[in-house]
Enzyme design. Sequence first.
Site, PDB file in Angstrom:
ATOM      1  N   PHE A  37       0.732  -1.036   0.061  1.00  0.00           N
ATOM      2  CA  PHE A  37       0.082  -0.073  -0.065  1.00  0.00           C
ATOM      3  C   PHE A  37       0.759   1.395  -0.023  1.00  0.00           C
ATOM      4  O   PHE A  37       1.934   1.263   0.308  1.00  0.00           O
ATOM      5  CB  PHE A  37      -0.902   0.020   1.285  1.00  0.00           C
ATOM      6  CG  PHE A  37      -0.331   0.332   2.328  1.00  0.00           C
ATOM      7  CD1 PHE A  37      -0.335   1.592   3.075  1.00  0.00           C
ATOM      8  CD2 PHE A  37       0.441  -0.760   3.212  1.00  0.00           C
ATOM      9  CE1 PHE A  37       0.434   2.063   4.358  1.00  0.00           C
ATOM     10  CE2 PHE A  37       0.914  -0.439   4.465  1.00  0.00           C
ATOM     11  CZ  PHE A  37       0.982   0.969   5.058  1.00  0.00           C
ATOM     12  N   VAL A 156      10.204  -2.228   1.501  1.00  0.00           N
ATOM     13  CA  VAL A 156       8.805  -2.686   0.773  1.00  0.00           C
ATOM     14  C   VAL A 156       7.498  -2.311   1.696  1.00  0.00           C
ATOM     15  O   VAL A 156       7.608  -2.684   2.760  1.00  0.00           O
ATOM     16  CB  VAL A 156       8.829  -4.005   0.399  1.00  0.00           C
ATOM     17  CG1 VAL A 156       7.468  -4.471  -0.211  1.00  0.00           C
ATOM     18  CG2 VAL A 156      10.021  -4.461  -0.685  1.00  0.00           C
ATOM     19  N   LYS A 157       6.706  -1.498   1.154  1.00  0.00           N
ATOM     20  CA  LYS A 157       5.661  -1.083   1.986  1.00  0.00           C
ATOM     21  C   LYS A 157       4.329  -2.102   2.014  1.00  0.00           C
ATOM     22  O   LYS A 157       3.593  -1.910   1.454  1.00  0.00           O
ATOM     23  CB  LYS A 157       5.039   0.374   1.595  1.00  0.00           C
ATOM     24  CG  LYS A 157       4.447   0.860   2.767  1.00  0.00           C
ATOM     25  CD  LYS A 157       4.119   2.529   2.105  1.00  0.00           C
ATOM     26  CE  LYS A 157       3.211   3.393   3.316  1.00  0.00           C
ATOM     27  NZ  LYS A 157       4.042   3.510   4.391  1.00  0.00           N
ATOM     28  N   ALA A 158       5.014  -3.181   2.595  1.00  0.00           N
ATOM     29  CA  ALA A 158       3.877  -4.427   2.699  1.00  0.00           C
ATOM     30  C   ALA A 158       3.212  -4.320   3.851  1.00  0.00           C
ATOM     31  O   ALA A 158       3.610  -4.181   4.769  1.00  0.00           O
ATOM     32  CB  ALA A 158       4.773  -5.885   2.494  1.00  0.00           C
ATOM     33  N   TYR A 162       4.010  -4.386   8.744  1.00  0.00           N
ATOM     34  CA  TYR A 162       3.721  -3.264   9.943  1.00  0.00           C
ATOM     35  C   TYR A 162       3.099  -3.946  11.269  1.00  0.00           C
ATOM     36  O   TYR A 162       2.755  -3.187  12.221  1.00  0.00           O
ATOM     37  CB  TYR A 162       2.367  -2.435   9.217  1.00  0.00           C
ATOM     38  CG  TYR A 162       3.135  -1.307   8.461  1.00  0.00           C
ATOM     39  CD1 TYR A 162       3.142  -0.033   8.963  1.00  0.00           C
ATOM     40  CD2 TYR A 162       3.367  -1.559   7.131  1.00  0.00           C
ATOM     41  CE1 TYR A 162       3.671   1.013   8.337  1.00  0.00           C
ATOM     42  CE2 TYR A 162       3.997  -0.644   6.566  1.00  0.00           C
ATOM     43  CZ  TYR A 162       4.334   0.701   6.697  1.00  0.00           C
ATOM     44  OH  TYR A 162       4.974   1.374   6.080  1.00  0.00           O
TER      45      TYR A 162
END
Length: 315
Positions: A37, A156-158, A162
Site C-alpha cells: 500500500f 517494501v511497504k507491505a 507493519y
Amino acid sequence: MADTHPRFAWFDGRLVPWEEARIHVYSPAVKYGTGVFEGLRGYWNEAEREMYVFRLREHLERLAFGIKVMRFDVTPDLAALERAVLEVVRANGFREGVHIRLSALLDGTGEMHAVGPVLFACTANTRPPTRALTEGLAAGVVSWRRPEDAAMPMRVKANANYQNGRLAVHEAKANGYGAGILLNSAGKVAEGPGMCLFMVRGGVAVTPSITSGILESITRDAVIRLLREELGVTVQEREVDRSELYAADEVFFCGTAWEVTPVTSVDRLPVGDGAVGALTRRLQSLYFAVAKGESALHPEWRTPVYATASARAAE
C-alpha cells in the site's frame, strides 16, 4: 480515522459506496497480510480552492516496486491508479486535508504462495493536525527490533511488515510514550513505526541510512532536499547510535502520516532544552508551505485534484 467515513471508496476499478469496499475473509490479503500500500496526503489550499496530492507520482512508483518484490502477477497501470486517487478525493468533495490509502491486495482464495488475483483499492479520509505537530511528543526506544533485509525487506511497504510497528506502538504506549523508536538487528537506530527519524547535532541533520532497515521514505527524501537546498543545512545519512539521540539538539519524525513531528524527549531524557527546536520549526513551516502550494518551490511535487478534473472536462 475520523468517527465518520466518507461516501465513496475506489474499489476494483470503480467508485463504490464506502460500505461496499470489502474483501473476503478467506483471501490471502486477510489470511497472510498479502498486500502492499501507499499512504498519501492531500493538502487543501484555501486561497486557491484547490487540493494538492503530495508527490503522487513517487508514491505510485513505490507501489509498483512493492508489487514487483512481492511477485504479484500484474503490471500496474500507474496512469489509471493516478486517476483513481484523484477521483476518490473529488467524489467525496473534500475541502480540507486528507489522508489517502492506495492498496494492491491479493483477492481470491489462494494460499501463501498465491500471486493473484490482484485487487486495487483507494480510500481517503480527513485527518486533522495533531497536538504533537506544535507541542512535540515524548519518544522511547522499544525492545522490538526492525527485521533485517534478509528476513523481511522494510523498504517494501507491505501490509505484513507493519505488525512489527504495531508491537512497537503498543509497547511505547504501555511505557507512557507518545511514539516508539525501533533499533535494527545491529542495535543501531532504524526508525519509528511508520515514520523516519532525524536528529540535529551541532547544526548538522543526521538520519539513518537506507541500509539501516528503514522504509525508503518519500517524505524523508523531501525533507533532505528541503534542508539541503532551501535551508542550507548539511545532512548526513549514516548509522546512528541510540545514545546519540541523548546528545542531540533536536529530534523529529517525518512521514506521510506524521509529516514533520518534533520529539522533545527520548527515553525520558530531554532533547536539547526540552522544547521544540528552531530548525524543526523552520523545516515544518517550509514543508507545509510547499505541500499546500503556498510556496512556489517544487511544483512537480503537487498534483491538483480539482483543476485536473476541469482540464480534462475541457478537452
